[in-house]
Design an enzyme around this catalytic site. Sequence first.
Site, PDB file in Angstrom:
ATOM      1  N   CYS A  46     -16.267   0.125 -24.262  1.00 32.18           N
ATOM      2  CA  CYS A  46     -15.474   0.190 -23.034  1.00 32.18           C
ATOM      3  C   CYS A  46     -15.247  -1.206 -22.450  1.00 32.18           C
ATOM      4  O   CYS A  46     -14.115  -1.584 -22.142  1.00 32.18           O
ATOM      5  CB  CYS A  46     -16.177   1.091 -22.019  1.00 32.18           C
ATOM      6  SG  CYS A  46     -15.294   1.207 -20.465  1.00 32.18           S
ATOM      7  N   CYS A  51     -11.652   0.349 -22.692  1.00 32.57           N
ATOM      8  CA  CYS A  51     -11.075   0.569 -21.361  1.00 32.57           C
ATOM      9  C   CYS A  51     -10.750  -0.721 -20.597  1.00 32.57           C
ATOM     10  O   CYS A  51      -9.640  -0.862 -20.069  1.00 32.57           O
ATOM     11  CB  CYS A  51     -12.027   1.363 -20.467  1.00 32.57           C
ATOM     12  SG  CYS A  51     -13.231   2.395 -21.284  1.00 32.57           S
ATOM     13  N   LYS A  54      -8.298  -3.260 -22.312  1.00 36.08           N
ATOM     14  CA  LYS A  54      -7.047  -2.486 -22.444  1.00 36.08           C
ATOM     15  C   LYS A  54      -6.343  -2.377 -21.099  1.00 36.08           C
ATOM     16  O   LYS A  54      -5.144  -2.612 -20.982  1.00 36.08           O
ATOM     17  CB  LYS A  54      -7.385  -1.095 -23.022  1.00 36.08           C
ATOM     18  CG  LYS A  54      -6.251  -0.146 -23.283  1.00 36.08           C
ATOM     19  CD  LYS A  54      -5.814   0.698 -22.127  1.00 36.08           C
ATOM     20  CE  LYS A  54      -6.844   1.547 -21.457  1.00 36.08           C
ATOM     21  NZ  LYS A  54      -7.200   2.772 -22.127  1.00 36.08           N
ATOM     22  N   HIS A 443       4.904  11.230   2.810  1.00 35.45           N
ATOM     23  CA  HIS A 443       6.291  10.921   2.479  1.00 35.45           C
ATOM     24  C   HIS A 443       6.620   9.477   2.829  1.00 35.45           C
ATOM     25  O   HIS A 443       6.159   8.997   3.873  1.00 35.45           O
ATOM     26  CB  HIS A 443       7.205  11.867   3.274  1.00 35.45           C
ATOM     27  CG  HIS A 443       8.647  11.704   2.953  1.00 35.45           C
ATOM     28  ND1 HIS A 443       9.185  12.108   1.740  1.00 35.45           N
ATOM     29  CD2 HIS A 443       9.654  11.160   3.671  1.00 35.45           C
ATOM     30  CE1 HIS A 443      10.468  11.828   1.736  1.00 35.45           C
ATOM     31  NE2 HIS A 443      10.782  11.252   2.889  1.00 35.45           N
ATOM     32  N   GLU A 448       3.561  13.306  -3.257  1.00 37.85           N
ATOM     33  CA  GLU A 448       3.923  14.464  -2.441  1.00 37.85           C
ATOM     34  C   GLU A 448       4.533  15.582  -3.293  1.00 37.85           C
ATOM     35  O   GLU A 448       4.484  16.752  -2.925  1.00 37.85           O
ATOM     36  CB  GLU A 448       4.888  14.074  -1.322  1.00 37.85           C
ATOM     37  CG  GLU A 448       6.267  13.656  -1.784  1.00 37.85           C
ATOM     38  CD  GLU A 448       7.183  13.255  -0.618  1.00 37.85           C
ATOM     39  OE1 GLU A 448       7.180  13.936   0.413  1.00 37.85           O
ATOM     40  OE2 GLU A 448       7.905  12.240  -0.746  1.00 37.85           O
TER      41      GLU A 448
HETATM   42  C1  LIG Z   1      -8.892   0.957 -27.367  1.00 32.78           C
HETATM   43  C2  LIG Z   1      -9.755   1.896 -26.559  1.00 32.78           C
HETATM   44  C3  LIG Z   1      -9.417   2.188 -25.269  1.00 32.78           C
HETATM   45  C4  LIG Z   1     -10.214   3.042 -24.519  1.00 32.78           C
HETATM   46  N1  LIG Z   1      -9.832   3.314 -23.234  1.00 32.78           N
HETATM   47  C5  LIG Z   1     -10.592   4.135 -22.481  1.00 32.78           C
HETATM   48  C6  LIG Z   1     -10.243   4.392 -21.126  1.00 32.78           C
HETATM   49  O1  LIG Z   1      -9.247   3.874 -20.600  1.00 32.78           O
HETATM   50  N2  LIG Z   1     -11.033   5.213 -20.401  1.00 32.78           N
HETATM   51  C7  LIG Z   1     -12.148   5.803 -20.933  1.00 32.78           C
HETATM   52  O2  LIG Z   1     -12.836   6.530 -20.227  1.00 32.78           O
HETATM   53  N3  LIG Z   1     -12.493   5.591 -22.222  1.00 32.78           N
HETATM   54  C8  LIG Z   1     -11.745   4.759 -23.007  1.00 32.78           C
HETATM   55  N4  LIG Z   1     -12.110   4.507 -24.300  1.00 32.78           N
HETATM   56  C9  LIG Z   1     -13.282   5.204 -24.857  1.00 32.78           C
HETATM   57  C10 LIG Z   1     -14.594   4.570 -24.401  1.00 32.78           C
HETATM   58  O3  LIG Z   1     -14.559   3.187 -24.702  1.00 32.78           O
HETATM   59  C11 LIG Z   1     -15.753   5.234 -25.117  1.00 32.78           C
HETATM   60  O4  LIG Z   1     -15.664   6.626 -24.949  1.00 32.78           O
HETATM   61  C12 LIG Z   1     -17.083   4.762 -24.554  1.00 32.78           C
HETATM   62  O5  LIG Z   1     -17.221   3.363 -24.718  1.00 32.78           O
HETATM   63  C13 LIG Z   1     -18.229   5.481 -25.262  1.00 32.78           C
HETATM   64  O6  LIG Z   1     -19.462   5.027 -24.788  1.00 32.78           O
HETATM   65  P1  LIG Z   1     -20.734   5.091 -25.725  1.00 32.78           P
HETATM   66  O7  LIG Z   1     -21.890   4.673 -24.893  1.00 32.78           O
HETATM   67  O8  LIG Z   1     -20.788   6.390 -26.413  1.00 32.78           O
HETATM   68  O9  LIG Z   1     -20.443   4.018 -26.876  1.00 32.78           O
HETATM   69  P2  LIG Z   1     -20.119   2.465 -26.771  1.00 32.78           P
HETATM   70  O10 LIG Z   1     -19.669   2.088 -25.427  1.00 32.78           O
HETATM   71  O11 LIG Z   1     -19.244   2.138 -27.909  1.00 32.78           O
HETATM   72  O12 LIG Z   1     -21.526   1.771 -26.999  1.00 32.78           O
HETATM   73  C14 LIG Z   1     -22.224   1.899 -28.203  1.00 32.78           C
HETATM   74  C15 LIG Z   1     -23.112   0.679 -28.363  1.00 32.78           C
HETATM   75  O13 LIG Z   1     -24.105   0.968 -29.352  1.00 32.78           O
HETATM   76  C16 LIG Z   1     -24.368  -0.225 -30.064  1.00 32.78           C
HETATM   77  N5  LIG Z   1     -25.005   0.143 -31.318  1.00 32.78           N
HETATM   78  C17 LIG Z   1     -24.434   0.613 -32.450  1.00 32.78           C
HETATM   79  N6  LIG Z   1     -25.379   0.839 -33.391  1.00 32.78           N
HETATM   80  C18 LIG Z   1     -26.575   0.516 -32.841  1.00 32.78           C
HETATM   81  C19 LIG Z   1     -27.932   0.562 -33.296  1.00 32.78           C
HETATM   82  N7  LIG Z   1     -28.239   0.956 -34.522  1.00 32.78           N
HETATM   83  N8  LIG Z   1     -28.907   0.158 -32.447  1.00 32.78           N
HETATM   84  C20 LIG Z   1     -28.610  -0.249 -31.190  1.00 32.78           C
HETATM   85  N9  LIG Z   1     -27.350  -0.304 -30.706  1.00 32.78           N
HETATM   86  C21 LIG Z   1     -26.362   0.078 -31.523  1.00 32.78           C
HETATM   87  C22 LIG Z   1     -23.002  -0.872 -30.212  1.00 32.78           C
HETATM   88  O14 LIG Z   1     -23.133  -2.271 -30.437  1.00 32.78           O
HETATM   89  C23 LIG Z   1     -22.356  -0.536 -28.872  1.00 32.78           C
HETATM   90  O15 LIG Z   1     -22.501  -1.601 -27.936  1.00 32.78           O
HETATM   91  C24 LIG Z   1     -11.368   3.635 -25.075  1.00 32.78           C
HETATM   92  C25 LIG Z   1     -11.723   3.332 -26.388  1.00 32.78           C
HETATM   93  C26 LIG Z   1     -10.939   2.467 -27.140  1.00 32.78           C
HETATM   94  C27 LIG Z   1     -11.343   2.144 -28.552  1.00 32.78           C
END
Ligand SMILES: Cc1cc2nc3c(=O)[nH]c(=O)nc-3n(C[C@H](O)[C@H](O)[C@H](O)COP(=O)(O)OP(=O)(O)OC[C@H]3O[C@@H](n4cnc5c(N)ncnc54)[C@H](O)[C@@H]3O)c2cc1C
Length: 454
Positions: A46, A51, A54, A443, A448
């Site tokens: 994100c 997010c 973007k 308005h 609205e």
């Molecule tokens: C281009 C794009 C635009 C987006 N726009 C939006 C938006 O506008 N609004 C919205 O709500 N969502 C948006 N999303 C989706 C949002 O980014 C994800 O849903 C959100 O980041 C998921 O959170 P998470 O904690 O599951 O994973 P992430 O935020 O991806 O975090 C996962 C973390 O785990 C770490 N990791 C991986 N493997 C390991 C391991 N073995 N040990 C320790 N750490 C590890 C990674 O390095 C990473 O930092 C967008 C996604 C993309 C790709």
Amino acid sequence: MSAAAPLDFDLVVLGGGSGGLAGAFRAAAHGARVALLEPGELGGTCVNAGCVPKKAMWIASELSAHLALAARLGFDVHGSLRLDWRAFIADRQRYIHGIHGSYLRRLDEAGIALMPTHGRLRDAHTVECGNATRLRAGHILIATGSSPRRPDVPGADLADVSDAFFNLCEAPARVALVGGGYIAVELAGVLQALGSRVDIFARSPRLLGHSDEELALQLQENYRQQGIGMQFDYRLAAIEGAPANLRLRDADGNASEDYAQVILAVGRAANTAGLGLEDAGVALDADGNIVVDARQRSSVAHIAAVGDVTGQSTLTPVAIAAARRAMDRAFGGQPEAKLDYDDIPTVVFAHPPLAAVGLTEAQARERHGEDVHVYRSTFRPMLQALADRPQHSLFKLVCVGAERRVVGLHLLGDGADEILQGFAVALKKGITLADLHETIAIHPTSAEEVVLMR
Ligand SMILES: Cc1cc2nc3c(=O)[nH]c(=O)nc-3n(C[C@H](O)[C@H](O)[C@H](O)COP(=O)(O)OP(=O)(O)OC[C@H]3O[C@@H](n4cnc5c(N)ncnc54)[C@H](O)[C@@H]3O)c2cc1C
């Protein structure tokens, strides 16, 4: 520290993205001793490749469109309206560094042990860090997110995925976006507005297959007016050429024109490889997502998973809310805490944005048959009308039953991203059409229209 003497915690979190950070902070607030493992930048997808950057690029592209409108409306806008990408990206990255710093401070204040390393499960209570340090914990939270998929076609490696978009320092002249989901739609809109000429190649018969069809078709019309090319029912067979000079070939053997950049946005896969899930007995579904119950518990009760790695409503606020509730359950004495996955509001940051909550018309008809009542309003917002631009907004209410309970609200138009949140509360509370009609309109606004639809 010997490998035979693992460090003890109440909770080990794998992943310092949206879900992992939220879970770590909530558990620490309940008094748990927490370790958080994150090998990359804090904030995960994100903050670093989703997010936040973007939305920054979307703001730039909206500014660009507004400058063009201002010029039409008599403002003396001199010189080129093109964005100085490098200057803008320096501001974007400064903002993102600020978020990293704020997370670091908060982790420190909360007494959470941050370990800049990946982790893998050795057994159901033991996590091994990249440097072989072992951590033991009563609870483990997996929040490792997801990564972009590449289609299984020759030359797929020649193309980029959405992560590469955030490394761009200028608008590529010609861009092909492969995919019809929200990421393809958002990147296409931004690139087109900031100087690229973009074509979308979607396997689906239309954009945004999960959105209400009428709004998606209206957005397609808006994109056409902006000069974005779109091909639907497209079967990608290969990507050919050399970097900066790429072309797509479809299943019938037809070649596209050449593109400076091809960006693949064909879905994402859960980050589960190398996590040692099999050693701990954590089950995956057929798509590779961690299987969780309504309380985010994996097949091993004290190992929870949240966010993209579960494949459920893959959005930042969902990952955060699910993590907080899981930690309220584990450490906050709230055994029933769980996230309600119904009626999650969403925004596609297209041009204009598309905001939606609840059922689409098609979903409502499938669930409620004949008893569905649809109200819509198509209009030109004042700014577009003043500038004599063709862009229309389309707002749509989906109601059911004699009482006309509102089960879906779909907004395509300028400001929709900011309008929806309050109405999402109302929909969740079960309002009816009459409740909307009793509300005095503000308005003149686009908002609205929501309370005036009949
Ligand atoms: C281009 C794009 C635009 C987006 N726009 C939006 C938006 O506008 N609004 C919205 O709500 N969502 C948006 N999303 C989706 C949002 O980014 C994800 O849903 C959100 O980041 C998921 O959170 P998470 O904690 O599951 O994973 P992430 O935020 O991806 O975090 C996962 C973390 O785990 C770490 N990791 C991986 N493997 C390991 C391991 N073995 N040990 C320790 N750490 C590890 C990674 O390095 C990473 O930092 C967008 C996604 C993309 C790709």
